[in-house]
Design a protein around this motif. Structure first.
Motif, PDB file in Angstrom:
ATOM      1  N   ASN A 129      33.500  47.695 -11.404  1.00 14.23           N
ATOM      2  CA  ASN A 129      34.066  48.810 -12.171  1.00 14.23           C
ATOM      3  C   ASN A 129      33.973  50.145 -11.441  1.00 14.23           C
ATOM      4  O   ASN A 129      33.068  50.364 -10.641  1.00 14.23           O
ATOM      5  CB  ASN A 129      33.351  48.949 -13.519  1.00 14.23           C
ATOM      6  N   SER A 130      34.905  51.020 -11.765  1.00 13.17           N
ATOM      7  CA  SER A 130      34.929  52.363 -11.159  1.00 13.17           C
ATOM      8  C   SER A 130      35.850  53.255 -11.975  1.00 13.17           C
ATOM      9  O   SER A 130      36.874  52.792 -12.483  1.00 13.17           O
ATOM     10  CB  SER A 130      35.465  52.260  -9.728  1.00 13.17           C
ATOM     11  N   THR A 131      35.486  54.513 -12.089  1.00 13.42           N
ATOM     12  CA  THR A 131      36.417  55.511 -12.647  1.00 13.42           C
ATOM     13  C   THR A 131      36.848  56.450 -11.525  1.00 13.42           C
ATOM     14  O   THR A 131      38.025  56.531 -11.163  1.00 13.42           O
ATOM     15  CB  THR A 131      35.742  56.315 -13.777  1.00 13.42           C
ATOM     16  N   ARG A 132      35.885  57.173 -10.947  1.00 12.72           N
ATOM     17  CA  ARG A 132      36.178  58.213  -9.965  1.00 12.72           C
ATOM     18  C   ARG A 132      36.793  57.662  -8.673  1.00 12.72           C
ATOM     19  O   ARG A 132      37.832  58.129  -8.217  1.00 12.72           O
ATOM     20  CB  ARG A 132      34.910  59.002  -9.605  1.00 12.72           C
ATOM     21  N   THR A 133      36.117  56.676  -8.081  1.00  6.37           N
ATOM     22  CA  THR A 133      36.544  56.219  -6.755  1.00  6.37           C
ATOM     23  C   THR A 133      37.942  55.598  -6.827  1.00  6.37           C
ATOM     24  O   THR A 133      38.814  55.906  -6.009  1.00  6.37           O
ATOM     25  CB  THR A 133      35.518  55.210  -6.189  1.00  6.37           C
ATOM     26  N   ARG A 134      38.130  54.749  -7.800  1.00 10.87           N
ATOM     27  CA  ARG A 134      39.424  54.065  -7.901  1.00 10.87           C
ATOM     28  C   ARG A 134      40.574  55.061  -8.159  1.00 10.87           C
ATOM     29  O   ARG A 134      41.603  55.032  -7.502  1.00 10.87           O
ATOM     30  CB  ARG A 134      39.366  53.025  -9.024  1.00 10.87           C
ATOM     31  N   ARG A 152      36.025  47.712  -3.290  1.00 12.25           N
ATOM     32  CA  ARG A 152      34.714  47.880  -3.939  1.00 12.25           C
ATOM     33  C   ARG A 152      34.227  46.499  -4.364  1.00 12.25           C
ATOM     34  O   ARG A 152      35.001  45.710  -4.930  1.00 12.25           O
ATOM     35  CB  ARG A 152      34.796  48.785  -5.161  1.00 12.25           C
ATOM     36  N   GLN A 163      32.043  58.471  -0.659  1.00 15.67           N
ATOM     37  CA  GLN A 163      31.243  59.332  -1.550  1.00 15.67           C
ATOM     38  C   GLN A 163      30.396  60.289  -0.704  1.00 15.67           C
ATOM     39  O   GLN A 163      30.295  61.483  -1.004  1.00 15.67           O
ATOM     40  CB  GLN A 163      30.344  58.477  -2.442  1.00 15.67           C
ATOM     41  N   HIS A 192      28.376  53.701   0.542  1.00 13.65           N
ATOM     42  CA  HIS A 192      29.498  54.307  -0.186  1.00 13.65           C
ATOM     43  C   HIS A 192      29.949  55.492   0.683  1.00 13.65           C
ATOM     44  O   HIS A 192      29.743  56.655   0.343  1.00 13.65           O
ATOM     45  CB  HIS A 192      29.021  54.758  -1.566  1.00 13.65           C
ATOM     46  N   PRO A 212      26.869  61.980  -8.178  1.00 13.36           N
ATOM     47  CA  PRO A 212      28.068  61.196  -7.850  1.00 13.36           C
ATOM     48  C   PRO A 212      28.800  60.660  -9.073  1.00 13.36           C
ATOM     49  O   PRO A 212      29.970  60.286  -8.978  1.00 13.36           O
ATOM     50  CB  PRO A 212      27.511  60.039  -7.004  1.00 13.36           C
ATOM     51  N   GLY A 213      28.087  60.607 -10.234  1.00 20.68           N
ATOM     52  CA  GLY A 213      28.657  59.989 -11.415  1.00 20.68           C
ATOM     53  C   GLY A 213      28.602  58.470 -11.281  1.00 20.68           C
ATOM     54  O   GLY A 213      28.495  57.966 -10.169  1.00 20.68           O
ATOM     55  N   PRO A 214      28.660  57.745 -12.378  1.00 23.99           N
ATOM     56  CA  PRO A 214      28.613  58.249 -13.750  1.00 23.99           C
ATOM     57  C   PRO A 214      27.223  58.795 -14.097  1.00 23.99           C
ATOM     58  O   PRO A 214      26.223  58.280 -13.609  1.00 23.99           O
ATOM     59  CB  PRO A 214      28.934  56.997 -14.589  1.00 23.99           C
TER      60      PRO A 214
HETATM   61  N1   CP Z   1      30.710  57.895  -7.742  1.00 27.15           N
HETATM   62  C1   CP Z   1      31.300  56.715  -8.031  1.00 27.15           C
HETATM   63  O1   CP Z   1      31.383  55.809  -7.190  1.00 27.15           O
HETATM   64  O2   CP Z   1      31.824  56.640  -9.294  1.00 27.15           O
HETATM   65  P1   CP Z   1      32.672  55.411  -9.835  1.00 27.15           P
HETATM   66  O3   CP Z   1      31.747  54.224  -9.923  1.00 27.15           O
HETATM   67  O4   CP Z   1      33.206  55.830 -11.170  1.00 27.15           O
HETATM   68  O5   CP Z   1      33.780  55.144  -8.852  1.00 27.15           O
END
Ligand code: CP
Length: 338
Positions: free
Chosen positions: A69-74, A122, A155, A152, A283-285
Protein backbone atom coordinates in the motif's frame (compact mmCIF):
# COMPACT_ATOMS: atom_id res chain seq x y z
CA UNK A 1 17.09 -13.04 -0.90
CA UNK A 2 20.83 -12.49 -0.48
CA UNK A 3 21.75 -8.99 -1.64
CA UNK A 4 25.44 -9.87 -1.47
CA UNK A 5 24.93 -12.26 -4.35
CA UNK A 6 23.66 -9.45 -6.58
CA UNK A 7 25.69 -6.76 -8.31
CA UNK A 8 26.90 -3.94 -6.09
CA UNK A 9 24.58 -0.91 -6.03
CA UNK A 10 26.78 1.36 -8.16
CA UNK A 11 27.44 -1.35 -10.79
CA UNK A 12 23.80 -1.97 -11.44
CA UNK A 13 22.49 1.59 -11.01
CA UNK A 14 24.85 3.45 -13.31
CA UNK A 15 25.64 3.16 -17.03
CA UNK A 16 29.15 3.18 -18.50
CA UNK A 17 29.20 7.00 -18.30
CA UNK A 18 28.31 6.92 -14.60
CA UNK A 19 24.81 8.22 -15.24
CA UNK A 20 21.79 6.80 -13.45
CA UNK A 21 19.84 4.06 -15.28
CA UNK A 22 18.15 2.40 -12.29
CA UNK A 23 17.50 3.95 -8.86
CA UNK A 24 17.48 1.18 -6.27
CA UNK A 25 19.32 2.56 -3.27
CA UNK A 26 21.35 5.57 -2.15
CA UNK A 27 24.34 3.42 -1.18
CA UNK A 28 27.08 3.38 -3.79
CA UNK A 29 26.01 6.65 -5.43
CA UNK A 30 28.33 9.66 -5.31
CA UNK A 31 27.68 13.11 -3.95
CA UNK A 32 27.77 14.36 -7.56
CA UNK A 33 24.97 11.96 -8.56
CA UNK A 34 22.78 12.93 -5.59
CA UNK A 35 23.43 16.63 -6.25
CA UNK A 36 22.46 16.14 -9.90
CA UNK A 37 19.14 14.61 -8.80
CA UNK A 38 18.52 17.57 -6.45
CA UNK A 39 19.49 20.16 -9.07
CA UNK A 40 17.33 18.49 -11.72
CA UNK A 41 14.40 18.35 -9.28
CA UNK A 42 14.88 22.04 -8.47
CA UNK A 43 14.80 22.82 -12.21
CA UNK A 44 11.25 21.43 -12.32
CA UNK A 45 10.09 24.08 -9.81
CA UNK A 46 9.65 27.59 -11.18
CA UNK A 47 10.33 30.97 -9.53
CA UNK A 48 6.76 31.04 -8.22
CA UNK A 49 7.46 27.73 -6.41
CA UNK A 50 5.18 25.84 -8.77
CA UNK A 51 5.90 22.52 -10.46
CA UNK A 52 6.32 22.78 -14.20
CA UNK A 53 5.19 20.39 -16.94
CA UNK A 54 7.52 19.38 -19.76
CA UNK A 55 7.28 16.80 -22.58
CA UNK A 56 10.63 15.11 -21.71
CA UNK A 57 9.13 11.62 -21.53
CA UNK A 58 6.53 11.94 -24.28
CA UNK A 59 5.87 8.52 -25.83
CA UNK A 60 7.53 6.67 -22.92
CA UNK A 61 5.59 4.28 -20.68
CA UNK A 62 5.93 4.31 -16.89
CA UNK A 63 4.35 1.36 -15.06
CA UNK A 64 3.60 1.64 -11.34
CA UNK A 65 3.92 -1.78 -9.67
CA UNK A 66 2.82 -1.33 -6.08
CA UNK A 67 2.73 -4.70 -4.30
CA UNK A 68 2.34 -2.86 -0.96
CA UNK A 69 0.00 0.00 0.00
CA UNK A 70 0.94 3.62 -0.60
CA UNK A 71 -0.68 7.04 -0.79
CA UNK A 72 2.13 9.57 -1.24
CA UNK A 73 4.69 7.61 -3.24
CA UNK A 74 2.26 6.08 -5.70
CA UNK A 75 0.32 9.28 -6.37
CA UNK A 76 3.41 11.49 -6.66
CA UNK A 77 5.09 9.05 -9.06
CA UNK A 78 1.95 9.17 -11.20
CA UNK A 79 1.81 12.96 -10.97
CA UNK A 80 5.52 13.18 -11.83
CA UNK A 81 5.25 10.90 -14.86
CA UNK A 82 2.23 12.84 -16.15
CA UNK A 83 4.06 16.17 -15.71
CA UNK A 84 6.76 14.68 -17.97
CA UNK A 85 4.06 13.66 -20.51
CA UNK A 86 4.71 9.92 -20.10
CA UNK A 87 2.00 7.29 -20.48
CA UNK A 88 1.27 5.94 -17.01
CA UNK A 89 -0.11 2.47 -16.28
CA UNK A 90 -0.95 1.26 -12.76
CA UNK A 91 -1.31 -2.44 -12.12
CA UNK A 92 -3.94 -3.37 -9.55
CA UNK A 93 -2.07 -6.23 -7.86
CA UNK A 94 -5.14 -7.44 -5.93
CA UNK A 95 -6.99 -7.96 -9.25
CA UNK A 96 -3.98 -9.23 -11.22
CA UNK A 97 -3.24 -12.82 -12.22
CA UNK A 98 -0.74 -13.14 -9.38
CA UNK A 99 -3.82 -14.35 -7.45
CA UNK A 100 -4.05 -17.30 -9.93
CA UNK A 101 -0.54 -18.50 -9.19
CA UNK A 102 1.46 -16.51 -11.76
CA UNK A 103 5.01 -15.94 -10.56
CA UNK A 104 6.50 -12.48 -10.09
CA UNK A 105 8.93 -13.22 -12.95
CA UNK A 106 6.12 -14.08 -15.36
CA UNK A 107 4.12 -11.01 -14.33
CA UNK A 108 7.17 -8.81 -14.94
CA UNK A 109 7.99 -10.36 -18.31
CA UNK A 110 4.39 -9.87 -19.45
CA UNK A 111 4.36 -6.23 -18.36
CA UNK A 112 7.72 -5.71 -20.07
CA UNK A 113 6.18 -7.11 -23.28
CA UNK A 114 3.65 -4.26 -23.09
CA UNK A 115 6.50 -1.87 -23.99
CA UNK A 116 7.35 -0.61 -20.51
CA UNK A 117 10.23 1.86 -20.28
CA UNK A 118 10.16 2.25 -16.49
CA UNK A 119 8.93 0.07 -13.63
CA UNK A 120 8.32 1.92 -10.37
CA UNK A 121 8.30 -0.83 -7.76
CA UNK A 122 7.12 -1.00 -4.17
CA UNK A 123 7.32 -4.34 -2.41
CA UNK A 124 7.27 -5.59 1.18
CA UNK A 125 10.38 -7.76 0.61
CA UNK A 126 13.79 -6.18 1.09
CA UNK A 127 15.77 -6.57 -2.14
CA UNK A 128 12.69 -6.86 -4.42
CA UNK A 129 13.59 -3.88 -6.62
CA UNK A 130 17.15 -5.16 -6.99
CA UNK A 131 15.83 -8.61 -7.93
CA UNK A 132 13.54 -7.07 -10.55
CA UNK A 133 16.41 -5.04 -12.03
CA UNK A 134 18.34 -8.32 -12.42
CA UNK A 135 15.31 -10.14 -13.86
CA UNK A 136 13.84 -7.91 -16.55
CA UNK A 137 15.48 -6.58 -19.72
CA UNK A 138 18.20 -4.01 -19.02
CA UNK A 139 16.23 -1.62 -21.26
CA UNK A 140 13.63 -1.12 -18.51
CA UNK A 141 14.62 1.39 -15.82
CA UNK A 142 13.75 0.15 -12.32
CA UNK A 143 12.98 2.70 -9.64
CA UNK A 144 12.64 1.53 -6.07
CA UNK A 145 9.56 3.04 -4.42
CA UNK A 146 10.32 1.28 -1.11
CA UNK A 147 11.35 -2.35 -0.49
CA UNK A 148 10.74 -3.89 2.93
CA UNK A 149 12.95 -2.32 5.54
CA UNK A 150 15.82 -1.92 3.06
CA UNK A 151 15.57 1.34 1.08
CA UNK A 152 13.31 4.19 -0.01
CA UNK A 153 15.70 6.25 -2.13
CA UNK A 154 13.23 8.71 -3.66
CA UNK A 155 11.89 9.49 -0.16
CA UNK A 156 15.46 10.22 0.92
CA UNK A 157 15.99 12.53 -2.04
CA UNK A 158 12.74 14.42 -1.46
CA UNK A 159 13.79 14.77 2.17
CA UNK A 160 17.16 16.17 1.05
CA UNK A 161 15.46 18.57 -1.37
CA UNK A 162 13.15 19.72 1.42
CA UNK A 163 16.10 20.30 3.78
CA UNK A 164 17.99 22.20 1.07
CA UNK A 165 15.00 24.39 0.16
CA UNK A 166 13.72 25.03 3.70
CA UNK A 167 16.97 25.61 5.59
CA UNK A 168 19.07 27.22 2.82
CA UNK A 169 22.12 25.88 4.70
CA UNK A 170 24.89 23.57 3.51
CA UNK A 171 24.57 19.91 4.52
CA UNK A 172 27.98 20.25 6.23
CA UNK A 173 26.54 22.90 8.56
CA UNK A 174 23.33 21.28 9.78
CA UNK A 175 22.40 18.96 12.62
CA UNK A 176 19.69 16.44 11.79
CA UNK A 177 17.81 14.35 14.36
CA UNK A 178 15.95 11.22 13.24
CA UNK A 179 13.56 9.96 15.90
CA UNK A 180 11.67 6.73 16.41
CA UNK A 181 11.55 3.33 14.79
CA UNK A 182 14.95 3.21 13.06
CA UNK A 183 15.12 -0.58 13.14
CA UNK A 184 12.24 -1.20 10.73
CA UNK A 185 12.53 2.01 8.70
CA UNK A 186 13.73 2.03 5.10
CA UNK A 187 13.37 5.82 5.21
CA UNK A 188 15.84 6.13 8.11
CA UNK A 189 18.36 3.94 6.30
CA UNK A 190 18.12 5.89 3.05
CA UNK A 191 18.03 9.31 4.79
CA UNK A 192 21.18 8.48 6.77
CA UNK A 193 22.98 7.30 3.62
CA UNK A 194 21.94 10.44 1.71
CA UNK A 195 22.92 12.80 4.55
CA UNK A 196 26.33 11.12 4.89
CA UNK A 197 26.94 11.25 1.12
CA UNK A 198 25.94 14.92 0.98
CA UNK A 199 28.40 15.82 3.75
CA UNK A 200 26.24 16.11 6.89
CA UNK A 201 28.50 15.69 9.90
CA UNK A 202 25.95 15.67 12.71
CA UNK A 203 23.25 13.00 12.38
CA UNK A 204 21.57 12.13 15.67
CA UNK A 205 19.54 8.98 15.92
CA UNK A 206 17.07 9.04 18.81
CA UNK A 207 15.36 5.80 19.77
CA UNK A 208 14.94 3.21 22.51
CA UNK A 209 17.37 0.30 22.11
CA UNK A 210 14.48 -1.96 21.04
CA UNK A 211 13.95 0.21 17.94
CA UNK A 212 17.57 0.34 16.85
CA UNK A 213 19.02 -2.17 14.38
CA UNK A 214 21.69 -4.60 15.58
CA UNK A 215 25.18 -3.34 14.81
CA UNK A 216 24.00 0.23 14.68
CA UNK A 217 27.48 1.52 15.48
CA UNK A 218 28.52 0.26 12.03
CA UNK A 219 26.42 2.98 10.37
CA UNK A 220 29.57 5.06 10.11
CA UNK A 221 30.86 8.55 10.62
CA UNK A 222 28.89 11.52 11.79
CA UNK A 223 26.21 9.52 13.63
CA UNK A 224 25.45 9.79 17.32
CA UNK A 225 22.97 7.71 19.21
CA UNK A 226 20.66 9.11 21.89
CA UNK A 227 18.19 7.23 24.06
CA UNK A 228 16.98 10.49 25.64
CA UNK A 229 15.06 12.74 23.29
CA UNK A 230 15.69 16.00 25.18
CA UNK A 231 19.44 15.56 24.69
CA UNK A 232 19.18 14.47 21.06
CA UNK A 233 17.12 17.38 19.72
CA UNK A 234 19.23 20.09 21.43
CA UNK A 235 20.08 22.83 18.87
CA UNK A 236 19.03 20.76 15.85
CA UNK A 237 18.28 22.34 12.45
CA UNK A 238 16.09 19.48 11.24
CA UNK A 239 13.96 16.92 13.07
CA UNK A 240 12.64 13.90 11.17
CA UNK A 241 10.04 11.88 13.09
CA UNK A 242 9.16 8.34 12.06
CA UNK A 243 6.11 6.14 12.43
CA UNK A 244 6.40 2.86 14.33
CA UNK A 245 6.32 0.30 11.51
CA UNK A 246 3.92 -2.13 13.22
CA UNK A 247 3.51 -4.17 10.02
CA UNK A 248 7.21 -5.11 10.19
CA UNK A 249 7.43 -5.81 13.93
CA UNK A 250 7.17 -9.48 14.97
CA UNK A 251 7.40 -9.13 18.75
CA UNK A 252 6.42 -6.12 20.90
CA UNK A 253 9.17 -3.46 20.81
CA UNK A 254 7.28 -1.07 23.10
CA UNK A 255 5.14 -1.35 26.18
CA UNK A 256 2.49 0.93 24.63
CA UNK A 257 1.99 3.79 22.16
CA UNK A 258 1.22 6.07 25.12
CA UNK A 259 4.60 5.19 26.62
CA UNK A 260 6.31 5.92 23.28
CA UNK A 261 4.62 9.33 23.06
CA UNK A 262 5.75 10.13 26.60
CA UNK A 263 9.37 9.24 25.84
CA UNK A 264 9.77 10.11 22.14
CA UNK A 265 6.73 12.08 20.94
CA UNK A 266 7.60 15.44 19.38
CA UNK A 267 5.72 18.15 21.27
CA UNK A 268 6.06 21.91 21.76
CA UNK A 269 8.41 21.63 24.76
CA UNK A 270 10.81 19.30 22.96
CA UNK A 271 10.77 21.28 19.71
CA UNK A 272 11.70 24.37 21.76
CA UNK A 273 15.03 22.67 22.59
CA UNK A 274 16.01 22.71 18.89
CA UNK A 275 17.11 25.83 16.99
CA UNK A 276 14.30 28.42 16.70
CA UNK A 277 14.20 27.91 12.91
CA UNK A 278 14.34 24.11 13.12
CA UNK A 279 12.11 22.40 10.55
CA UNK A 280 10.02 19.32 11.31
CA UNK A 281 9.64 16.54 8.78
CA UNK A 282 7.79 13.23 8.62
CA UNK A 283 7.65 10.86 5.61
CA UNK A 284 4.05 9.89 6.37
CA UNK A 285 1.76 8.23 7.10
CA UNK A 286 1.69 10.01 10.48
CA UNK A 287 0.25 8.70 13.72
CA UNK A 288 -0.77 11.89 15.49
CA UNK A 289 -0.39 11.67 19.24
CA UNK A 290 2.11 8.80 18.94
CA UNK A 291 5.31 10.12 17.31
CA UNK A 292 4.14 13.71 16.83
CA UNK A 293 1.69 16.13 18.41
CA UNK A 294 -0.90 17.62 16.03
CA UNK A 295 0.10 21.15 17.06
CA UNK A 296 3.61 20.44 15.67
CA UNK A 297 2.49 18.51 12.59
CA UNK A 298 0.24 21.42 11.57
CA UNK A 299 2.41 24.18 13.04
CA UNK A 300 4.61 26.86 11.44
CA UNK A 301 7.82 24.77 11.61
CA UNK A 302 6.28 21.79 9.86
CA UNK A 303 7.60 21.04 6.35
CA UNK A 304 5.58 17.82 6.09
CA UNK A 305 3.30 18.84 3.22
CA UNK A 306 6.19 20.56 1.42
CA UNK A 307 7.91 17.15 1.46
CA UNK A 308 4.98 15.75 -0.51
CA UNK A 309 5.14 18.46 -3.18
CA UNK A 310 8.93 18.18 -3.39
CA UNK A 311 8.37 14.46 -3.92
CA UNK A 312 6.83 15.20 -7.31
CA UNK A 313 9.87 17.25 -8.39
CA UNK A 314 12.30 14.59 -7.17
CA UNK A 315 10.38 11.79 -8.86
CA UNK A 316 10.26 13.80 -12.10
CA UNK A 317 14.05 14.14 -11.83
CA UNK A 318 14.66 10.46 -11.14
CA UNK A 319 12.34 9.34 -13.97
CA UNK A 320 13.98 11.76 -16.43
CA UNK A 321 17.55 10.95 -15.40
CA UNK A 322 17.01 7.17 -15.41
CA UNK A 323 15.39 7.39 -18.85
CA UNK A 324 18.27 9.55 -20.04
CA UNK A 325 20.76 6.97 -18.70
CA UNK A 326 18.91 4.16 -20.48
CA UNK A 327 18.89 6.08 -23.77
CA UNK A 328 22.56 6.97 -23.38
CA UNK A 329 23.33 3.27 -22.96
CA UNK A 330 21.53 2.58 -26.24
CA UNK A 331 23.24 5.50 -28.06
CA UNK A 332 19.98 7.45 -28.23
CA UNK A 333 20.81 10.24 -25.83
CA UNK A 334 19.81 13.02 -28.20
CA UNK A 335 16.19 11.95 -27.64
CA UNK A 336 16.12 13.70 -24.24
CA UNK A 337 18.02 16.76 -23.09
CA UNK A 338 17.48 17.89 -19.53
N1 CP B 1 6.33 8.14 2.66
C1 CP B 1 5.71 7.10 2.06
O1 CP B 1 6.34 6.21 1.48
O2 CP B 1 4.34 7.17 2.10
P1 CP B 1 3.38 6.14 1.37
O3 CP B 1 3.55 4.80 2.03
O4 CP B 1 1.99 6.69 1.52
O5 CP B 1 3.79 6.07 -0.08
Amino acid sequence: MHLAALHTPSQIQLNQNNNLKHFLTIEGLSRATLTKILDTAQSFINDQNQLITTPLLEGRTVMNLFFENSTRTRMTFEAAAKRLSANVLNIDIARSSTSKGETLRDTLWNLEAMAADVFVVRHSSSGAAHFIAETVSPNVAIINAGDGRHAHPTQAMLDMLTIRRETAKKFEDISVAIIGDIKHSRVARSDIAALQTLGCRDIRVIAPNTLLPCGFSEYGEGIRLFNKMDQGVQDCDVIITLRIQNERIDSPALSSQAEFYKMYGLNKERLALAKPDCIVMHPGPMNRGVEIDSAIADGPQSAILHQVTNGIAVRMAVLALAMQGQLQEKGLLEAITI
